[in-house]
Design an enzyme around this catalytic site. Sequence first.
Site, short mmCIF file in Angstrom:
data_model
loop_
_atom_site.label_atom_id
_atom_site.label_comp_id
_atom_site.label_asym_id
_atom_site.label_seq_id
_atom_site.Cartn_x
_atom_site.Cartn_y
_atom_site.Cartn_z
N HIS A 1 0.82 -1.22 0.00
CA HIS A 1 0.00 0.00 0.00
C HIS A 1 0.85 1.27 0.00
O HIS A 1 0.41 2.30 -0.50
CB HIS A 1 -0.99 0.00 1.17
CG HIS A 1 -2.18 -0.87 0.91
ND1 HIS A 1 -3.46 -0.36 0.78
CD2 HIS A 1 -2.30 -2.20 0.73
CE1 HIS A 1 -4.30 -1.36 0.53
NE2 HIS A 1 -3.62 -2.49 0.51
N ASP A 2 2.05 1.20 0.55
CA ASP A 2 2.89 2.40 0.52
C ASP A 2 3.55 2.55 -0.85
O ASP A 2 3.48 3.61 -1.47
CB ASP A 2 3.96 2.34 1.62
CG ASP A 2 4.72 3.66 1.71
OD1 ASP A 2 4.09 4.72 1.52
OD2 ASP A 2 5.93 3.64 1.97
N ASP B 1 7.50 5.86 0.21
CA ASP B 1 7.91 7.05 0.94
C ASP B 1 7.17 7.23 2.26
O ASP B 1 7.13 8.33 2.80
CB ASP B 1 7.68 8.29 0.06
CG ASP B 1 6.22 8.38 -0.38
OD1 ASP B 1 5.38 7.59 0.12
OD2 ASP B 1 5.89 9.24 -1.20
N SER C 1 4.22 7.57 2.88
CA SER C 1 3.04 8.45 2.85
C SER C 1 1.86 7.73 3.51
O SER C 1 1.02 8.36 4.14
CB SER C 1 2.68 8.84 1.42
OG SER C 1 2.43 7.70 0.64
N GLU D 1 -4.02 8.24 4.11
CA GLU D 1 -4.20 7.09 3.22
C GLU D 1 -4.79 5.90 3.97
O GLU D 1 -5.51 5.08 3.42
CB GLU D 1 -2.85 6.70 2.58
CG GLU D 1 -2.32 7.76 1.64
CD GLU D 1 -0.97 7.40 1.02
OE1 GLU D 1 -0.64 6.20 0.90
OE2 GLU D 1 -0.22 8.34 0.68
N PRO E 1 -5.60 -1.41 -6.62
CA PRO E 1 -6.82 -1.99 -7.20
C PRO E 1 -7.85 -2.36 -6.13
O PRO E 1 -7.51 -2.51 -4.97
CB PRO E 1 -6.31 -3.25 -7.91
CG PRO E 1 -4.84 -3.10 -8.03
CD PRO E 1 -4.43 -2.26 -6.85
N SER F 1 -1.57 -15.47 0.71
CA SER F 1 -1.42 -16.75 1.38
C SER F 1 -1.47 -16.58 2.90
O SER F 1 -1.58 -17.55 3.65
CB SER F 1 -0.07 -17.34 0.96
OG SER F 1 0.35 -18.35 1.81
N ASP G 1 -6.14 -18.11 3.70
CA ASP G 1 -5.72 -19.47 3.38
C ASP G 1 -5.98 -20.30 4.63
O ASP G 1 -5.33 -20.12 5.64
CB ASP G 1 -4.22 -19.42 3.03
CG ASP G 1 -3.58 -20.80 2.93
OD1 ASP G 1 -4.28 -21.82 3.13
OD2 ASP G 1 -2.37 -20.85 2.67
N ASP H 1 3.41 -19.30 1.69
CA ASP H 1 3.78 -20.41 0.82
C ASP H 1 2.87 -20.46 -0.41
O ASP H 1 2.01 -19.61 -0.59
CB ASP H 1 3.71 -21.73 1.61
CG ASP H 1 2.30 -21.99 2.15
OD1 ASP H 1 1.36 -21.23 1.81
OD2 ASP H 1 2.14 -22.95 2.91
C1 HEM Z 1 -4.66 -6.70 -7.07
C2 HEM Z 1 -4.11 -6.40 -6.02
C3 HEM Z 1 -4.67 -6.55 -4.64
C4 HEM Z 1 -5.93 -6.39 -4.16
C5 HEM Z 1 -7.18 -5.98 -4.92
C6 HEM Z 1 -5.88 -6.67 -2.75
C7 HEM Z 1 -6.94 -6.61 -1.89
C8 HEM Z 1 -6.94 -7.04 -0.59
C9 HEM Z 1 -8.09 -7.10 0.27
C10 HEM Z 1 -9.50 -6.66 -0.12
C11 HEM Z 1 -7.68 -7.61 1.45
C12 HEM Z 1 -8.55 -7.89 2.68
C13 HEM Z 1 -8.59 -6.72 3.61
C14 HEM Z 1 -9.53 -6.97 4.74
O1 HEM Z 1 -10.72 -7.21 4.48
O2 HEM Z 1 -9.10 -6.92 5.91
C15 HEM Z 1 -6.26 -7.87 1.36
C16 HEM Z 1 -5.49 -8.38 2.36
C17 HEM Z 1 -4.12 -8.53 2.29
N1 HEM Z 1 -3.33 -8.16 1.22
FE1 HEM Z 1 -3.96 -7.62 -0.61
N2 HEM Z 1 -4.60 -7.00 -2.42
C18 HEM Z 1 -3.83 -6.95 -3.54
C19 HEM Z 1 -2.48 -7.18 -3.64
C20 HEM Z 1 -1.65 -7.41 -2.57
C21 HEM Z 1 -0.21 -7.42 -2.63
C22 HEM Z 1 0.61 -7.17 -3.89
C23 HEM Z 1 0.23 -7.67 -1.37
C24 HEM Z 1 1.63 -7.76 -0.87
C25 HEM Z 1 2.68 -8.05 -1.57
C26 HEM Z 1 -0.95 -7.84 -0.54
C27 HEM Z 1 -0.93 -8.17 0.80
C28 HEM Z 1 -2.03 -8.42 1.56
C29 HEM Z 1 -1.98 -8.98 2.90
C30 HEM Z 1 -0.73 -9.43 3.64
C31 HEM Z 1 -3.29 -9.05 3.35
C32 HEM Z 1 -3.76 -9.56 4.73
C33 HEM Z 1 -3.78 -8.41 5.69
C34 HEM Z 1 -4.15 -8.78 7.12
O3 HEM Z 1 -4.52 -9.90 7.41
O4 HEM Z 1 -4.03 -7.87 7.98
N3 HEM Z 1 -2.07 -7.65 -1.29
N4 HEM Z 1 -5.84 -7.50 0.10
#
Ligand code: HEM
Length: 328
Positions: free
Chosen positions: A70-71, A78, A80, A92, A166, A197, A246, A254
């Site tokens: 997100h950053d 940076d 932000s 943000e 996104p 994962s 997961d 993983d």
């Molecule tokens: C197309 C791109 C992405 C979309 C639309 C997306 C969307 C989301 C959404 C909707 C959640 C659930 C948030 C919630 O309800 O609490 C989430 C969780 C998460 N996302 Fe993504 N994400 C994307 C890419 C990524 C990328 C590239 C990473 C890191 C490299 C990432 C890391 C995480 C992690 C670690 C969680 C779990 C957070 C937690 O349990 O506190 N995401 N994401």
Amino acid sequence: MASINLCSLSRFILLLLPILLQFHSGNCELQLNYYEQSCPKAEEIIKQQVINLYHKHGNTAVSWVRNLFHDCMVKSCDASLLLETSNGIESEKESERSFGMRNFKYVNTIKEAVEKECPSTVSCADIVALSARDGIVMLGGPHAEMKTGRKDSKESYASVLEDFIPNHNDTISLVLSRFQSIGIDVERTVALLGAHSVGRVHCVNLVHRLYPTVDPTLDPDYADYLKGRCPTPYPDPNAVLYARNDRETPMILDNMYYKNILNHKGPLIVDQQLASDPKTSPFVEKMAADNGYFHEQFANAIVLLSENNPLTGDQGEVRKDCRFVNAN
Ligand code: HEM
Ligand SMILES: *[C@@H]1O[C@H](CO)[C@@H](O)[C@H](O)[C@H]1NC(C)=O
């Protein structure tokens, strides 16, 4: 101080003597162990904090990974992301796309430990990057060789955040183009989504796949699990109703994510599309079959993400408190 002067000096020389370009070895760019002289223990202190926090609250490591995304995705790595709402400028962190992000207070814990050793030296942006690197290792993921030397922004980009991050239901084409625009190709984008994962998804982000009718692309048993976790179509956004990203290995970074989405057990629309879109599915299959290959691509992609358009040299500042720009 010395590095700032050197950096400005080399910019000055660059201006006068473009021919020297070939000797300009990137003083203003990121480098390995940037704090070697100014704060030799910085990386060790950050790592120790990440380990301590992980043992107290395992999900902090998960947060460090999402923080990096997100950053860095929004304009620049940076910090932000970490700014609080102030002077009427929205943080943000308050944006809808940041829903569910947590553990920000522990970034301050890490920053305080570093400030104690070296005041006003190590940027919050580098703490975002290094904590993600070390968090990934705590989650059983690969080690990424990460450069440092990022500076902190003086502004929040909340108003344009949705142009970069996104949404959960965006198309794969849109997701790919967002990553492409920061130099991350299809294969590495597929690898980065493997971060799903670990961690959780709140019901608000998945109820539309369950009610009024169940999304036919969901595995029926998995849909029952999700309905059990999210029993009503209108979850209170403030209630902590969530499902595991997961279910098999919720805290291990993983390739189970890829096996799950191939089995129609991906919580978000974007996860599910990754497995079915012909542009991404070959990589999903490759990663599902080989955890070592996934780790290699993930480490590589996370480094690229961490190097997106950083502020360096005399750009930006080193915040004393990651939540606020420095007072002049
Ligand atoms: C197309 C791109 C992405 C979309 C639309 C997306 C969307 C989301 C959404 C909707 C959640 C659930 C948030 C919630 O309800 O609490 C989430 C969780 C998460 N996302 Fe993504 N994400 C994307 C890419 C990524 C990328 C590239 C990473 C890191 C490299 C990432 C890391 C995480 C992690 C670690 C969680 C779990 C957070 C937690 O349990 O506190 N995401 N994401
Ligand atoms: C995506 O989900 C949001 C709610 O999170 C909703 O407002 C929007 O209409 C959805 N978009 C599509 C294309 O379904």
